[in-house]
Design a protein around this motif. Structure first.
Motif, short mmCIF file in Angstrom:
data_model
loop_
_atom_site.label_atom_id
_atom_site.label_comp_id
_atom_site.label_asym_id
_atom_site.label_seq_id
_atom_site.Cartn_x
_atom_site.Cartn_y
_atom_site.Cartn_z
N VAL A 1 0.01 26.85 0.24
CA VAL A 1 -0.03 27.67 -1.01
C VAL A 1 -0.79 26.21 -1.48
O VAL A 1 -0.14 24.91 -2.18
N LEU B 1 -3.68 30.62 -0.01
CA LEU B 1 -3.37 30.96 -1.41
C LEU B 1 -4.25 30.18 -2.48
O LEU B 1 -3.26 28.57 -2.48
N TYR C 1 -2.89 29.67 -6.72
CA TYR C 1 -2.17 29.50 -7.76
C TYR C 1 -2.54 28.93 -9.27
O TYR C 1 -2.18 27.66 -8.69
N TYR D 1 -0.81 39.22 -2.59
CA TYR D 1 0.22 38.32 -3.51
C TYR D 1 -0.28 38.08 -4.59
O TYR D 1 -1.44 37.53 -4.46
N ALA E 1 -0.99 35.09 -7.42
CA ALA E 1 -2.75 34.34 -6.97
C ALA E 1 -3.72 34.76 -7.30
O ALA E 1 -3.66 36.05 -7.43
N THR F 1 -5.89 36.24 5.64
CA THR F 1 -4.72 36.35 4.27
C THR F 1 -5.71 37.34 3.36
O THR F 1 -7.09 37.45 2.68
N LEU G 1 -5.81 38.86 -0.37
CA LEU G 1 -5.10 37.97 -1.88
C LEU G 1 -4.27 39.80 -2.39
O LEU G 1 -3.46 39.10 -3.49
N GLU H 1 7.33 35.06 -3.72
CA GLU H 1 6.18 36.00 -2.99
C GLU H 1 5.45 33.96 -2.42
O GLU H 1 5.08 34.60 -1.28
N ALA I 1 4.94 33.84 1.37
CA ALA I 1 2.81 33.04 1.56
C ALA I 1 3.48 32.00 2.83
O ALA I 1 2.90 31.58 3.14
N ASP J 1 -6.64 33.14 -5.86
CA ASP J 1 -7.74 33.60 -5.08
C ASP J 1 -7.57 32.82 -3.74
O ASP J 1 -6.40 32.51 -3.63
N VAL J 2 -7.99 32.74 -3.25
CA VAL J 2 -8.26 32.63 -1.57
C VAL J 2 -9.46 31.75 -1.33
O VAL J 2 -10.18 32.49 -1.74
#
Length: 374
Positions: free
Chosen positions: A67, A40, A42, A29, A32, A24, A26, A55, A59, A34-35
């Motif tokens: 998420v 993800l 948010y 997105y 977002a 994934t 970042l 978005e 995801a 952080d990963v």
């Protein structure tokens, strides 16, 4: 060529690995923050715009399939709801209620089935404060559009509560492999678009308390509703899942086709409470209201002497799906779902039960399913 039916032979672990071992990024997105573990992250205060909805759709559909929103629910609002849920659980225990579960032994954990309406009736002001939540509206509208239907089950995993086996969720995820094989491939594709799964943390959930295990990107594996029943896929999940700690008020939402399962609560004193949200598309309904109980009662004596296909007549008349139901009374004790009206009718015909006995069984089944019955 696109498959029309899936079989167990279509489930190849090397294909599954190729899907699940994607990374994934970042950069794809922008909203977002952080990963973490391919998931993800948010903030819980995003505006509800078409851009952000798009978005989130990407995801859940094309990205990791999950998420997490940090601080989605205010702690004081969560605490008010927790007080209601705790009182309901205490009352169940005092009454000797031992709740069934979809993926755990009955009584191992504490459940509040049908928590949505119980919450609203017990404390309407606390309910309004809890569900007046912009993050919940944002993700529901993104995945399901308008007219969605919220349901809620409170789950408390007590210290020592064991992990669930990896699975997918409702609809096809609540079926045995044999049942799922009866549905064509395009229904396997459709099923994830009909619901959205969510969990709101009602206590801080460090990893030792067993927050849910996830396998990001696994929702994109087409025969996954068959694969999750197979031991090599379970083993892969156990070796490659991710597990994120959550703080009180955080909320995770995921595609129901994502492989997941609750973790083992290894703490000595934390009763891990989550409000499990299952939000359904408003499209999951027939156009006409039909009195199926009256229909099958009238048809039953005819079917006892019917020389054609009894199954065809039952399929056209009886309720063939277990849900929605009152899970306090109509619990999935012996499987993932309670028996259906159609299965009751089929068994009664096969055993040549008297019509008056069948009608009494129908009435009892209707009573169990009726939400108006406590």
């Amino acid at each position: 060529m696109t498959a029309t039916w899936f079989t167990a032979a279509d489930c190849r672990l090397e294909d599954f690995r190729a899907v699940c071992e994607q990374k994934t990024e970042l950069t794809g997105y922008p909203h977002a923050t952080d990963v973490a573990g391919n998931v993800l992250i948010y903030p819980g205060d995003l505006p509800n715009t078409r851009e952000i909805q798009g978005e989130l759709i990407r995801a859940l559909r094309d990205g990791p399939g999950i998420v997490v929103f940090t601080g989605a629910f205010a702690p004081d609002v969560v605490d008010r709801a927790t007080a209601v849920f705790t009182a309901l659980i205490d009352e169940q225990k005092a009454a000797g209620v031992r709740g069934g579960d979809h993926f755990a032994k009955p009584g191992a954990n504490d459940r509040v089935w049908g928590a949505l309406d119980k919450f609203a009736l017990r404390d309407p002001a606390a309910f309004a404060a809890y569900y007046d939540n912009n993050t919940l509206a944002l993700i529901c509208q993104a995945w399901l559009g308008v007219g969605y239907q919220v349901t809620s089950q409170v789950n408390v995993v007590n210290p020592g509560g064991q992990a669930q086996v990896a699975h997918r969720d409702y609809h096809l995820g609540f079926m045995s492999q044999e049942q799922a094989l009866r549905y064509p491939a395009h229904i396997h594709t459709l099923s994830p678009a009909l619901t959205l799964q969510g969990a709101v943390a009602h206590v801080d959930m460090p990893v030792e308390t067993g927050p849910t295990l996830y396998l990001p990107h696994s929702q994109k594996y087409p025969p996954g509703y068959i694969a999750f029943h197979q031991p090599e896929f379970t083993a892969y999940f156990e070796d490659h899942h991710v597990q994120l700690p959550l703080a009180k008020g955080d909320a995770a939402f995921f595609n129901p086709a994502l492989f997941h399962g609750a973790g083992t609560n290894r703490s000595s004193d934390v009763r891990r409470m989550a409000n499990l949200l299952q939000i359904s598309s408003g499209f999951g309904r027939a156009m006409e209201a039909v009195d199926r109980t009256a229909m099958v009662a009238a048809l039953y004596p005819v079917l006892l002497s019917h020389t054609g296909s009894v199954d065809n007549v039952i399929a056209a008349s009886a309720e063939g799906y277990a849900f929605p139901t009152n899970l306090d009374r109509d619990q999935p004790i012996d499987g993932l779902a309670p028996p259906t009206q159609a299965s009751l009718m089929r068994q009664a015909v096969a055993e040549r039960r008297p019509a008056d006995r069948f009608e009494a069984e129908l009435a009892a089944a209707d009573t169990r399913r009726d939400f108006r019955n406590p």
